[in-house]
Enzyme design. Structure first.
Site, mmCIF file in Angstrom:
data_model
loop_
_atom_site.group_PDB
_atom_site.id
_atom_site.type_symbol
_atom_site.label_atom_id
_atom_site.label_comp_id
_atom_site.label_asym_id
_atom_site.label_seq_id
_atom_site.Cartn_x
_atom_site.Cartn_y
_atom_site.Cartn_z
ATOM 1 C CD GLN A 10 3.038 5.826 20.909
ATOM 2 O OE1 GLN A 10 3.669 4.981 21.209
ATOM 3 N NE2 GLN A 10 1.929 5.350 20.321
ATOM 4 C CB SER A 90 10.115 6.729 25.075
ATOM 5 O OG SER A 90 9.076 5.291 24.248
ATOM 6 C CG LEU A 91 9.160 7.371 18.283
ATOM 7 C CD1 LEU A 91 9.509 6.800 17.813
ATOM 8 C CD2 LEU A 91 7.709 8.124 18.316
ATOM 9 N NE ARG A 115 10.737 1.981 20.272
ATOM 10 C CZ ARG A 115 10.760 2.752 21.347
ATOM 11 N NH1 ARG A 115 8.652 3.408 20.478
ATOM 12 N NH2 ARG A 115 10.641 2.837 21.961
ATOM 13 C CG HIS A 199 9.196 2.262 28.386
ATOM 14 N ND1 HIS A 199 10.286 1.771 27.684
ATOM 15 C CD2 HIS A 199 8.520 2.623 27.681
ATOM 16 C CE1 HIS A 199 10.395 2.816 26.591
ATOM 17 N NE2 HIS A 199 9.428 3.283 26.094
ATOM 18 C CD GLN A 248 13.390 2.849 23.581
ATOM 19 O OE1 GLN A 248 13.219 3.303 23.328
ATOM 20 N NE2 GLN A 248 14.320 5.267 23.907
#
Length: 312
Positions: A10, A90-91, A115, A199, A248
């Site tokens: 993202q 991340s993603l 998610r 996060h 995560q």
């Protein structure tokens, strides 16, 4: 040559981002497959916008997965060499798992959609915030966050590069941490336009909400080593992958350590497999001796293919 791929998440999205690749095969087919997996025309949001729609988490996350995987497939179709290890920011970790054949693309699309929804629902609008802190070391910033919390949540969320850290948590706590960071020598403390504070502990409910979708998804042992954000380690089986993907959500992205690990294991070249050049800049700061290439448009794609085929 020892090659690694990294996949952006993202923040790398933009309306029309796939237009930079012309009719590069098999991008169109991948975007069509993404639409079918979701049961809605995500590709039209990617190509036509508006930006406000694309930047909504529930669109951004599946859009970036589709973009990353489309470029990965284009790379393989063009005869690009396969990496020995992969990671995603991340993603982007979901794209890394698709590349490693640990999960099929349609399943990953549906999982990422779940998610995004879980993350969006975890914190009411306006409650959370994120900010980029530049020019302050991690230990000093962590101490500032601890002092700023005052019973709320604020923490280092993305350890992106030396002197480039993202914090997140409750809006008031983030603002207090930004002020303390400036007092302690940060060059800049800038709010980030994110609809959810990723996060950090505020995302723990999202991990619980995502658990059914994770448990329903079939994972295989990866064919390429995937270094995970939360552990800076490889998860070799389905149960371990499910656990680390849940963790995560509320644990920091340890990107500096991830790239350092790649360098320590002898990686000589890193390719950013996705739109833009966000990760490339980070990698260069973390591991200056590693050569970094991007697939940011057709010209960059062709240059990377030519160079790395020659080195393979």
């Amino acid at each position: 040559m020892k090659l690694a791929f990294v996949f952006p998440g993202q923040g790398s999205q933009s309306v029309g981002m796939m237009a930079a690749y012309g009719d590069l095969a098999p991008i169109a087919g991948t975007l069509e497959e993404a639409d079918q997996a979701l049961g809605r025309p995500l590709s039209s949001v990617m190509s036509e916008g508006p930006a406000e729609a694309l930047n909504v988490t529930t669109n951004t996350q599946p859009a970036m997965l589709a973009a990353d995987v489309a470029l990965w497939r284009a790379w393989l179709a063009a005869g690009g060499p396969r990496p020995v290890m992969v990671a995603g920011h991340s993603l982007g970790e979901y794209a890394a798992l698709v590349a490693a054949e640990a999960v099929d693309f349609p399943s990953a699309m549906r999982l990422v959609a779940a998610r995004a929804l879980a993350m969006q629902d975890a914190v009411p609008p306006g409650v959370g915030a994120m900010a980029a802190i530049l020019g302050l070391d991690a230990s000093t910033l962590a101490q500032a966050c601890e002092e700023a919390a005052q019973g709320e949540v604020v923490a280092c969320c993305n350890l992106n590069a030396p002197g480039q850290i993202v914090i997140g948590g409750h809006k008031g706590a983030v603002e207090r941490a930004m002020a303390l960071a400036r007092e302690r020598g940060a060059k800049r403390a800038v709010p980030i336009a994110m609809s959810v504070p990723s996060h950090c502990e505020l995302m723990r409910p999202a991990a619980a909400a995502l658990a059914p979708a994770l448990n329903a998804t079939v994972f295989q042992p990866p064919h390429i080593a995937v270094i995970h954000n939360a552990t800076v380690d490889v998860a070799g089986d389905a149960a371990s992958i499910r656990l680390v993907l849940a963790e995560q959500l509320y644990r920091p992205v340890r990107w500096i350590e991830t790239i350092e690990k790649m360098a320590m294991q002898g990686v000589t070249h890193v390719v950013e497999c996705g739109p833009g050049k966000v990760l490339a800049a980070m990698v260069k700061r973390i591991a200056p001796t590693v050569e970094v290439l991007t697939l940011s448009d057709c010209a960059a794609f062709d240059a990377a293919i030519t160079q790395l085929k020659g080195n393979a």
